[in-house]
Design a protein around this motif. Structure first.
Motif, mmCIF file in Angstrom:
data_model
loop_
_atom_site.group_PDB
_atom_site.id
_atom_site.type_symbol
_atom_site.label_atom_id
_atom_site.label_comp_id
_atom_site.label_asym_id
_atom_site.label_seq_id
_atom_site.Cartn_x
_atom_site.Cartn_y
_atom_site.Cartn_z
ATOM 1 N N ARG A 159 0.829 -1.213 0.000
ATOM 2 C CA ARG A 159 0.000 0.000 0.000
ATOM 3 C C ARG A 159 0.860 1.258 0.000
ATOM 4 N NH1 ARG A 159 -5.437 -0.957 3.514
ATOM 5 N NH2 ARG A 159 -6.207 -2.674 2.255
ATOM 6 N N LEU A 160 2.007 1.213 0.649
ATOM 7 C CA LEU A 160 2.901 2.370 0.623
ATOM 8 C C LEU A 160 3.502 2.566 -0.767
ATOM 9 C CD1 LEU A 160 4.678 2.078 4.082
ATOM 10 C CD2 LEU A 160 2.912 3.706 3.389
ATOM 11 N N LEU A 161 3.801 1.466 -1.456
ATOM 12 C CA LEU A 161 4.283 1.576 -2.834
ATOM 13 C C LEU A 161 3.207 2.139 -3.759
ATOM 14 C CD1 LEU A 161 6.322 -1.735 -3.183
ATOM 15 C CD2 LEU A 161 7.222 0.588 -3.091
ATOM 16 N N VAL A 162 1.989 1.684 -3.575
ATOM 17 C CA VAL A 162 0.876 2.197 -4.380
ATOM 18 C C VAL A 162 0.654 3.677 -4.084
ATOM 19 C CG1 VAL A 162 -1.648 2.060 -4.701
ATOM 20 C CG2 VAL A 162 -0.266 -0.024 -4.690
ATOM 21 N N SER A 163 0.779 4.072 -2.825
ATOM 22 C CA SER A 163 0.594 5.488 -2.498
ATOM 23 C C SER A 163 1.690 6.347 -3.116
ATOM 24 C CB SER A 163 0.556 5.686 -0.985
ATOM 25 O OG SER A 163 1.821 5.459 -0.413
ATOM 26 N N THR A 164 2.895 5.804 -3.222
ATOM 27 C CA THR A 164 3.965 6.530 -3.894
ATOM 28 C C THR A 164 3.660 6.678 -5.382
ATOM 29 O OG1 THR A 164 5.541 5.612 -2.309
ATOM 30 C CG2 THR A 164 6.451 6.559 -4.312
ATOM 31 N N TRP A 165 3.083 5.671 -5.993
ATOM 32 C CA TRP A 165 2.733 5.719 -7.402
ATOM 33 C C TRP A 165 1.611 6.723 -7.660
ATOM 34 C CZ3 TRP A 165 3.623 5.370 -12.228
ATOM 35 C CH2 TRP A 165 2.598 5.249 -13.151
ATOM 36 N N TYR A 166 0.705 6.897 -6.705
ATOM 37 C CA TYR A 166 -0.429 7.791 -6.908
ATOM 38 C C TYR A 166 -0.042 9.265 -6.900
ATOM 39 C CZ TYR A 166 -4.564 4.993 -7.448
ATOM 40 O OH TYR A 166 -5.531 4.191 -7.969
ATOM 41 N N ILE A 167 1.123 9.628 -6.409
ATOM 42 C CA ILE A 167 1.538 11.037 -6.420
ATOM 43 C C ILE A 167 1.713 11.541 -7.851
ATOM 44 C CG2 ILE A 167 3.344 12.659 -5.724
ATOM 45 C CD1 ILE A 167 3.652 10.919 -3.178
ATOM 46 N N PRO A 168 2.589 10.925 -8.680
ATOM 47 C CA PRO A 168 2.685 11.433 -10.058
ATOM 48 C C PRO A 168 1.417 11.173 -10.876
ATOM 49 C CG PRO A 168 4.085 9.506 -9.797
ATOM 50 C CD PRO A 168 3.556 9.853 -8.445
ATOM 51 N N LEU A 169 0.705 10.086 -10.576
ATOM 52 C CA LEU A 169 -0.526 9.794 -11.299
ATOM 53 C C LEU A 169 -1.577 10.866 -11.051
ATOM 54 C CD1 LEU A 169 -1.986 7.712 -13.098
ATOM 55 C CD2 LEU A 169 -2.785 6.635 -10.999
ATOM 56 N N THR A 170 -1.672 11.334 -9.810
ATOM 57 C CA THR A 170 -2.631 12.386 -9.496
ATOM 58 C C THR A 170 -2.249 13.692 -10.171
ATOM 59 O OG1 THR A 170 -3.127 11.347 -7.382
ATOM 60 C CG2 THR A 170 -3.718 13.662 -7.613
ATOM 61 N N ILE A 171 -0.962 14.011 -10.179
ATOM 62 C CA ILE A 171 -0.517 15.225 -10.871
ATOM 63 C C ILE A 171 -0.870 15.142 -12.349
ATOM 64 C CG2 ILE A 171 1.532 16.536 -11.545
ATOM 65 C CD1 ILE A 171 2.736 15.722 -8.825
ATOM 66 N N TYR A 172 -0.626 13.996 -12.954
ATOM 67 C CA TYR A 172 -0.969 13.798 -14.370
ATOM 68 C C TYR A 172 -2.474 13.954 -14.603
ATOM 69 C CZ TYR A 172 -1.754 11.332 -18.755
ATOM 70 O OH TYR A 172 -2.171 10.988 -20.011
ATOM 71 N N ARG A 173 -3.274 13.324 -13.740
ATOM 72 C CA ARG A 173 -4.728 13.403 -13.903
ATOM 73 C C ARG A 173 -5.247 14.820 -13.696
ATOM 74 N NH1 ARG A 173 -6.824 7.935 -10.844
ATOM 75 N NH2 ARG A 173 -6.256 6.508 -12.517
ATOM 76 N N LEU A 174 -4.637 15.570 -12.785
ATOM 77 C CA LEU A 174 -5.074 16.949 -12.576
ATOM 78 C C LEU A 174 -4.765 17.816 -13.789
ATOM 79 C CD1 LEU A 174 -4.189 17.596 -8.840
ATOM 80 C CD2 LEU A 174 -6.455 17.415 -9.853
ATOM 81 N N PHE A 175 -3.648 17.536 -14.463
ATOM 82 C CA PHE A 175 -3.316 18.316 -15.649
ATOM 83 C C PHE A 175 -4.197 17.973 -16.840
ATOM 84 C CE2 PHE A 175 0.983 19.237 -13.815
ATOM 85 C CZ PHE A 175 0.807 20.609 -13.788
ATOM 86 N N ILE A 176 -4.582 16.714 -16.983
ATOM 87 C CA ILE A 176 -5.363 16.351 -18.164
ATOM 88 C C ILE A 176 -6.862 16.498 -17.967
ATOM 89 C CG2 ILE A 176 -3.596 14.781 -18.986
ATOM 90 C CD1 ILE A 176 -5.527 12.500 -18.209
ATOM 91 N N THR A 177 -7.341 16.588 -16.728
ATOM 92 C CA THR A 177 -8.790 16.688 -16.551
ATOM 93 C C THR A 177 -9.320 18.049 -16.954
ATOM 94 O OG1 THR A 177 -8.201 16.786 -14.219
ATOM 95 C CG2 THR A 177 -9.603 15.005 -14.906
#
Length: 122
Positions: free
Chosen positions: A96-114
């Motif tokens: 879960r900590l690895l997944v949470s680390t992955w969600y940081i750049p993924l969230t930034i990407y999603r915020l830019f494309i939404t």
């Protein structure tokens, strides 16, 4: 191909659920169990790993060995279930900590494309 409409608030809500909450729970468990696992200034990280993983492994621990019979055999098997559940939960916590680390750049990407429009999910 299906296009999903996602708002920025949904992206941020998912970020908190998948990234901030697991890190906060891990930090809280670490703060609680660090003093228990420290003796004479030396921390036993194996027991800290098991104790921090115990809340994540509780649903899985009774699937391995079911205590039964007399109290002399049931109690050690019950304690072994807790240790096995803690080890399994420790690996779940690390995942879960690895997944949470992955969600940081993924969230930034999603915020830019939404930008209030829609995007294609992974």
């Amino acid at each position: 191909m299906e296009v999903l409409t996602v708002t920025k608030s949904e992206v941020i809500k998912e970020f908190f659920k998948k990234s901030v909450l697991p890190v906060a729970v891990a930090a809280l468990l670490y703060c609680i169990f660090k003093s228990v696992c420290t003796k004479d200034g030396v921390t036993d990280y194996v027991w800290l790993f098991i104790l921090c993983g115990l809340p994540f492994g509780i649903p899985r621990m009774f699937a391995w060995i079911v205590p039964g019979g007399s109290l002399g055999t049931a109690l050690p098997l019950f304690l072994l279930n807790f240790i096995i559940g803690g080890v399994i939960g420790g690996f779940v916590l690390v995942w879960r900590l690895l997944v949470s680390t992955w969600y940081i750049p993924l969230t930034i990407y999603r915020l830019f494309i939404t930008r209030g429009t829609s995007y294609i999910p992974e």
